[in-house]
Design a protein around this motif. Sequence first.
Motif, PDB file in Angstrom:
ATOM      1  N   SER A 180       0.835  -1.192   0.000  1.00  0.00           N
ATOM      2  CA  SER A 180       0.000   0.000   0.000  1.00  0.00           C
ATOM      3  C   SER A 180       0.876   1.250   0.000  1.00  0.00           C
ATOM      4  O   SER A 180       2.059   1.208   0.342  1.00  0.00           O
ATOM      5  CB  SER A 180      -0.907   0.016   1.235  1.00  0.00           C
ATOM      6  OG  SER A 180      -0.121   0.174   2.410  1.00  0.00           O
ATOM      7  N   VAL A 187      -6.046   5.586 -11.832  1.00  0.00           N
ATOM      8  CA  VAL A 187      -6.531   4.479 -11.001  1.00  0.00           C
ATOM      9  C   VAL A 187      -6.494   4.863  -9.529  1.00  0.00           C
ATOM     10  O   VAL A 187      -7.461   4.642  -8.777  1.00  0.00           O
ATOM     11  CB  VAL A 187      -5.687   3.207 -11.249  1.00  0.00           C
ATOM     12  CG1 VAL A 187      -6.025   2.131 -10.218  1.00  0.00           C
ATOM     13  CG2 VAL A 187      -5.922   2.678 -12.659  1.00  0.00           C
ATOM     14  N   LEU A 188      -5.378   5.454  -9.083  1.00  0.00           N
ATOM     15  CA  LEU A 188      -5.246   5.790  -7.669  1.00  0.00           C
ATOM     16  C   LEU A 188      -6.174   6.938  -7.271  1.00  0.00           C
ATOM     17  O   LEU A 188      -6.683   6.960  -6.138  1.00  0.00           O
ATOM     18  CB  LEU A 188      -3.792   6.147  -7.356  1.00  0.00           C
ATOM     19  CG  LEU A 188      -3.383   6.027  -5.888  1.00  0.00           C
ATOM     20  CD1 LEU A 188      -3.552   4.586  -5.399  1.00  0.00           C
ATOM     21  CD2 LEU A 188      -1.937   6.477  -5.682  1.00  0.00           C
ATOM     22  N   TRP A 245      -9.099   7.296  -8.409  1.00  0.00           N
ATOM     23  CA  TRP A 245     -10.420   6.658  -8.296  1.00  0.00           C
ATOM     24  C   TRP A 245     -10.502   5.777  -7.048  1.00  0.00           C
ATOM     25  O   TRP A 245     -11.490   5.822  -6.305  1.00  0.00           O
ATOM     26  CB  TRP A 245     -10.677   5.823  -9.555  1.00  0.00           C
ATOM     27  CG  TRP A 245     -11.878   4.931  -9.464  1.00  0.00           C
ATOM     28  CD1 TRP A 245     -13.162   5.291  -9.200  1.00  0.00           C
ATOM     29  CD2 TRP A 245     -11.887   3.511  -9.625  1.00  0.00           C
ATOM     30  NE1 TRP A 245     -13.990   4.178  -9.189  1.00  0.00           N
ATOM     31  CE2 TRP A 245     -13.225   3.068  -9.454  1.00  0.00           C
ATOM     32  CE3 TRP A 245     -10.909   2.569  -9.915  1.00  0.00           C
ATOM     33  CZ2 TRP A 245     -13.583   1.732  -9.538  1.00  0.00           C
ATOM     34  CZ3 TRP A 245     -11.276   1.228 -10.017  1.00  0.00           C
ATOM     35  CH2 TRP A 245     -12.601   0.827  -9.819  1.00  0.00           C
ATOM     36  N   LYS A 246      -9.439   5.006  -6.784  1.00  0.00           N
ATOM     37  CA  LYS A 246      -9.480   4.052  -5.673  1.00  0.00           C
ATOM     38  C   LYS A 246      -9.142   4.681  -4.324  1.00  0.00           C
ATOM     39  O   LYS A 246      -9.654   4.263  -3.292  1.00  0.00           O
ATOM     40  CB  LYS A 246      -8.517   2.897  -5.954  1.00  0.00           C
ATOM     41  CG  LYS A 246      -8.894   2.059  -7.167  1.00  0.00           C
ATOM     42  CD  LYS A 246      -7.875   0.977  -7.456  1.00  0.00           C
ATOM     43  CE  LYS A 246      -7.904  -0.113  -6.425  1.00  0.00           C
ATOM     44  NZ  LYS A 246      -7.019  -1.253  -6.786  1.00  0.00           N
ATOM     45  N   ARG A 247      -8.241   5.680  -4.325  1.00  0.00           N
ATOM     46  CA  ARG A 247      -7.797   6.275  -3.060  1.00  0.00           C
ATOM     47  C   ARG A 247      -7.860   7.799  -3.131  1.00  0.00           C
ATOM     48  O   ARG A 247      -6.843   8.484  -3.027  1.00  0.00           O
ATOM     49  CB  ARG A 247      -6.362   5.825  -2.740  1.00  0.00           C
ATOM     50  CG  ARG A 247      -6.152   4.326  -2.606  1.00  0.00           C
ATOM     51  CD  ARG A 247      -6.894   3.736  -1.400  1.00  0.00           C
ATOM     52  NE  ARG A 247      -6.610   4.445  -0.175  1.00  0.00           N
ATOM     53  CZ  ARG A 247      -5.527   4.217   0.588  1.00  0.00           C
ATOM     54  NH1 ARG A 247      -4.637   3.308   0.220  1.00  0.00           N
ATOM     55  NH2 ARG A 247      -5.351   4.885   1.706  1.00  0.00           N
ATOM     56  N   VAL A 251      -5.827  -5.924  -1.282  1.00  0.00           N
ATOM     57  CA  VAL A 251      -6.025  -5.002  -2.408  1.00  0.00           C
ATOM     58  C   VAL A 251      -7.209  -4.110  -2.080  1.00  0.00           C
ATOM     59  O   VAL A 251      -8.300  -4.581  -1.762  1.00  0.00           O
ATOM     60  CB  VAL A 251      -6.295  -5.803  -3.705  1.00  0.00           C
ATOM     61  CG1 VAL A 251      -6.589  -4.847  -4.833  1.00  0.00           C
ATOM     62  CG2 VAL A 251      -5.108  -6.688  -4.026  1.00  0.00           C
ATOM     63  N   THR A 252      -6.978  -2.796  -2.140  1.00  0.00           N
ATOM     64  CA  THR A 252      -8.049  -1.860  -1.797  1.00  0.00           C
ATOM     65  C   THR A 252      -8.471  -1.097  -3.037  1.00  0.00           C
ATOM     66  O   THR A 252      -7.768  -1.065  -4.031  1.00  0.00           O
ATOM     67  CB  THR A 252      -7.570  -0.864  -0.738  1.00  0.00           C
ATOM     68  OG1 THR A 252      -6.402  -0.203  -1.208  1.00  0.00           O
ATOM     69  CG2 THR A 252      -7.275  -1.591   0.570  1.00  0.00           C
ATOM     70  N   VAL A 275       0.262   0.542  -7.341  1.00  0.00           N
ATOM     71  CA  VAL A 275      -1.087   0.752  -7.868  1.00  0.00           C
ATOM     72  C   VAL A 275      -1.603  -0.448  -8.657  1.00  0.00           C
ATOM     73  O   VAL A 275      -2.747  -0.888  -8.471  1.00  0.00           O
ATOM     74  CB  VAL A 275      -1.119   2.018  -8.751  1.00  0.00           C
ATOM     75  CG1 VAL A 275      -2.527   2.239  -9.317  1.00  0.00           C
ATOM     76  CG2 VAL A 275      -0.681   3.232  -7.959  1.00  0.00           C
ATOM     77  N   SER A 330      -1.740   4.912 -13.826  1.00  0.00           N
ATOM     78  CA  SER A 330      -1.757   4.709 -12.376  1.00  0.00           C
ATOM     79  C   SER A 330      -2.297   5.920 -11.631  1.00  0.00           C
ATOM     80  O   SER A 330      -2.972   5.779 -10.602  1.00  0.00           O
ATOM     81  CB  SER A 330      -0.348   4.370 -11.884  1.00  0.00           C
ATOM     82  OG  SER A 330       0.109   3.152 -12.427  1.00  0.00           O
TER      83      SER A 330
END
Length: 471
Positions: A12, A399-400, A402-404, A470-471, A102, A396
């Motif tokens: 992470s 993606v990051l 959106w996810k974090r 995986v978050t 990521v 990346s």
Amino acid sequence: MGLLNDMIRRKSVETMQTEVRSRGELRRVLGLWQLTAIGLGGIIGVGIFVLTGTVAATQAGPAVVLSFLIAGIASAAAALCYAEFAGLIPVSGSAYTYGYAVLGEFAGWMIGWDLLLEFALIAAVVAVGWSGYVQALLDAGGVHLPLWAQGAYGTAPGRFINLPAVLISVLITALLAMRMEWGARFNMLIVAIKIGAAVLIVAAGVAFVDPARWHPFMPFGMHGVVTGAAVVFFAVFGYEMMTTAAEEAINPQRDLPRAVILSLSIAMILYFAICLVLTGIVPYTTLDNDAPVAHAFTAIGQPKVMIAISLASICGITSVIFANLLAGARIWFALSRDGLLPGWFAKVHPTWRTPHRTTVLIGLVTAVAAGFFPLDELAKLVNIGVLGAFIVICSSVMVLRWKRPELQRPFRTPLVPLVPLIGIGFSAWLIWGLPTITYERFLIWLGIGCVVYFAYGIRHSKLAGRPEPVT
């Protein structure tokens, strides 16, 4: 499913941030200007001293300045994405580390494996070019190397090894293996010399500029301008190399994003000014040669300026070798520290506190490639890996985000997802235009990487048996 889970396991962002605060293997000696100098060392080289002239003569005419503008916008899109990650995850490894965090372990490994080859080969290609400049100056002074030492076997009858290319590779490797601050000071000096040369080109040439030579401005049309942008794009990246030295920065979260943006901005200003001066002092049709800047000043009766520029170009090319060897050694070090390659490579010198083993090994690879292989064969594999890294980084960031979205980012890429998509699109377009032989050899190298990962890395990874969720 077990194999798939292993391939997508990752550290992470928080874990990487904690680890980098607790580590002390490498010396933190790089400030903002040392980092910026590494970036400028990677960016400014053959772009100023060669590509400005050859692209103007063969593809864009005086509109070469627009080619650099287009390429600069595309490169800036990737640079802004690098800057976000450099502040968020200030860990050695650059694109490898960001991809690992990521996209997962396998994606990170593949881009790291890819960049190992790319940085070594770019350094080798530039070392061969450095050798050409040095031999030309020696010949002009009446000093001639033995035939066997002038180039790789097969480049001309009687040649066996490119000795100057080998020597410069070994010397820079030795400098990098010792204390990092020594190498950083040396790099700052030669970067200052080549920036001085760029300023000299503008200052000495501006009085000879005739605006009439800028007409027609686009003799090859817009198509020529865009084609020229594809060529000069390779002269406007290099800032990513400084992010591989994140753990040697004094204040990486503050200084790395600034250095990425600052190095690209300085380089682009110099490129624009030189494009306008060069095409204004001589007809653009006369610039299609190996040393267009030097030839241009000879043509306008400025031989002293020509000699100064030739000497500075050697310094400029030296800093490109420095930046690529530094980057390759740090990525190899990061891969080994994470267990994806044997841990022997991740040992730090007890006194110098540098990754001396990976530095020496990648330097030897570069020296052998530069000494024994023709320039055109080396060049066929250069660039595809760096463009692939750009795609990974830009993807990346999206993606990051959106996810974090809650992560505290010292620097935020503006206009996401537009800016990352520009970087992805331009990089993919350039990859599409590369010759078939590049794809073939690149796929062979990636195939070897898959074998190494599944035979060794997947089992010896530091995350084997304890992957983070995986978050």
